[in-house]
Design a protein around this motif. Structure first.
Motif, PDB file in Angstrom:
ATOM      1  N   ASP A   1      58.232 -20.624  85.114  1.00  0.00           N
ATOM      2  CA  ASP A   1      56.973 -21.067  85.430  1.00  0.00           C
ATOM      3  C   ASP A   1      56.005 -20.449  86.275  1.00  0.00           C
ATOM      4  N   GLY A   2      56.131 -19.983  87.375  1.00  0.00           N
ATOM      5  CA  GLY A   2      55.131 -19.273  88.061  1.00  0.00           C
ATOM      6  C   GLY A   2      55.076 -17.419  87.255  1.00  0.00           C
TER       7      GLY A   2
ATOM      8  N   ILE B   1      62.825 -22.478  83.125  1.00  0.00           N
ATOM      9  CA  ILE B   1      62.925 -23.602  83.747  1.00  0.00           C
ATOM     10  C   ILE B   1      61.281 -23.339  84.676  1.00  0.00           C
TER      11      ILE B   1
ATOM     12  N   ASN C   1      59.715 -25.694  86.680  1.00  0.00           N
ATOM     13  CA  ASN C   1      59.953 -26.901  87.597  1.00  0.00           C
ATOM     14  C   ASN C   1      58.167 -27.335  87.847  1.00  0.00           C
TER      15      ASN C   1
ATOM     16  N   SER D   1      56.420 -25.748  89.626  1.00  0.00           N
ATOM     17  CA  SER D   1      56.219 -24.660  91.385  1.00  0.00           C
ATOM     18  C   SER D   1      56.693 -23.287  90.917  1.00  0.00           C
ATOM     19  N   TYR D   2      55.883 -22.932  92.560  1.00  0.00           N
ATOM     20  CA  TYR D   2      56.471 -21.736  92.952  1.00  0.00           C
ATOM     21  C   TYR D   2      57.720 -21.702  93.992  1.00  0.00           C
ATOM     22  N   GLY D   3      59.052 -22.210  93.642  1.00  0.00           N
ATOM     23  CA  GLY D   3      60.005 -22.676  93.891  1.00  0.00           C
ATOM     24  C   GLY D   3      60.468 -21.820  95.171  1.00  0.00           C
TER      25      GLY D   3
HETATM   26 MG   LIG Z   1      58.995 -22.335  88.863  1.00  0.00          MG
END
Ligand SMILES: [Mg+2]
Ligand SMILES: Cc1ncc(C[n+]2csc(CCOP(=O)(O)OP(=O)(O)O)c2C)c(N)n1
Lengths: 168, 184
Positions: free
Chosen positions: B70-71, B96, B98, B100-102
């Motif tokens: 997403d980021g 994917i 999530n 967030s910036y995983g």
């Molecule tokens: Mg992400």
């Protein structure tokens, strides 16, 4: 000689069949020429780094790519040039309008012009500067050189090369 | 479910396909779960997985699956209109999401707040956009492959990362073996 046609002819002769563009007034003619060629797939990009991503993928898929862009975008492509095109060793001819040079009417364009060659030099990107119409004769050899060495190569094309800018 | 659990589940589907995988932990996880010459791992250049995959899909006929985040979509939002207007029916973009910036410590993205990436893809003009729960990703991905139609999948999952080693393979080796797999 029509330089827009000559550039498109050289691209086709060198098997370049995937071209991404972000417009510049100076590049309008060459972009229009490329857009109507059946042997070139023209995919406009919204940003130049995005366009370089498209080119990287096309090259891995077996097509020779090129990007046509304005020099004001050189800063936004630095990370992509370093970490994608150079890091993975990919060829990418970059036909760049060199705004902010002699015969430029818009003062703000000079602000990126003064950084353009410095950034390209800092990145060790082979750089050619087309200032006179006849300089286009080198384009064919520059394309061959680019796909020989698998590097990004810049061709800066200033207003004098394109025959002036707008009403001047 | 977190990203690494989705990747483990879809690994058998990914194995025989050309995959372009997002920078950072996503690539580390895929590399550790099932390294294949058909995987192109991004080691840098956040945001460009979807663009690289589209160029690849437009240049040759094999299916291409992009595993994006997403980021990364948010940082290269111009990619959605380019995808929508250059239809390649061998292209699947699996985001994917999530929220967030995983890779950098799970800082929240706007996709985890008010912004819907599925709606943005639709507004950009993408014709086949499917948002699904993490657990349904495998089924939706297989259906997209079977449909042979350009598809954007937004898989909503939890934030979190598996502990995996850094990829030490040389980028030119990754690229060379990938290109050989593309043309095989
Ligand atoms: Mg992400
Ligand atoms: C230009 C740039 N900015 C920031 C980073 C740091 N960075 C690497 S991965 C990443 C997070 C990507 O998030 P997302 O695409 O959602 O993937 P996730 O890890 O969440 O699956 C960030 C911020 C970077 N590598 N490059």
């Amino acid at each position: 000689m029509n330089i827009d046609k000559k550039i498109a002819d050289d691209l086709v002769a060198n098997d370049v069949s995937f071209v991404t563009t972000v417009p510049c007034k100076q590049l309008a003619g060459v972009i229009a020429e490329i857009d109507q060629r059946d042997d070139i797939f023209h995919i406009p990009a919204n940003k130049e780094d995005e366009g370089m991503g498209l080119c990287a993928g096309a090259w891995m898929g077996g097509k020779r790519p090129a990007i046509i862009m304005q020099n004001t975008a050189i800063g936004v492509t630095v990370n992509t040039l370093a970490t994608l095109i150079q890091y993975y060793r990919m060829p990418l001819p970059m036909l760049i309008s060199y705004r902010g040079e002699l015969r430029e009417p818009v003062a703000c364009q000079v602000e990126m012009a003064v950084h353009t060659k410095a950034i390209l030099a800092q990145m060790n990107i082979p750089t050619y500067h087309f200032h006179k119409r006849a300089d286009v004769e080198e384009f064919d050899n520059i394309l061959k050189y680019t796909f020989m060495c698998n590097k990004p190569v810049a061709i800066l094309t200033d207003a004098n090369f394109w025959g002036g800018y707008g009403d001047q | 479910m977190i990203r690494s659990e989705i990747l483990k589940e879809i690994a058998p589907i990914l194995r025989d396909q050309l995959v372009v995988c997002n920078i950072g932990i996503p690539s580390q996880e895929l590399h550790a779960i099932d390294d294949q010459p058909t995987n192109f791992y991004m080691l840098g250049t956040m945001g460009l997985a979807s663009s690289i995959g589209l160029g690849l899909a437009l240049a040759q006929p094999k299916p291409v699956i992009v595993i994006d985040g997403d980021g990364s979509i948010l940082t290269n939002l111009g990619t959605l209109p380019t995808i929508a207007n250059n239809v390649a029916d061998n292209y699947i973009l699996l985001i994917i999401d999530n929220g967030s910036y995983g890779s950098t410590g799970d800082q929240p993205t706007y996709a985890g707040r008010k912004t819907s990436l599925a709606k943005m893809a639709q507004a950009a003009g993408c014709d086949r956009v499917i948002e699904c729960a993490a657990a349904d990703t495998g089924r939706v991905l297989q259906e997209a492959l079977d449909a042979k139609q350009m598809t954007i999948i937004v898989s909503k999952c939890k934030s979190g990362n598996a502990k995996m080693p850094v990829i030490t393979m040389d980028p030119v080796v990754i690229r060379d073996r990938f290109m050989k797999a593309v043309s095989a």
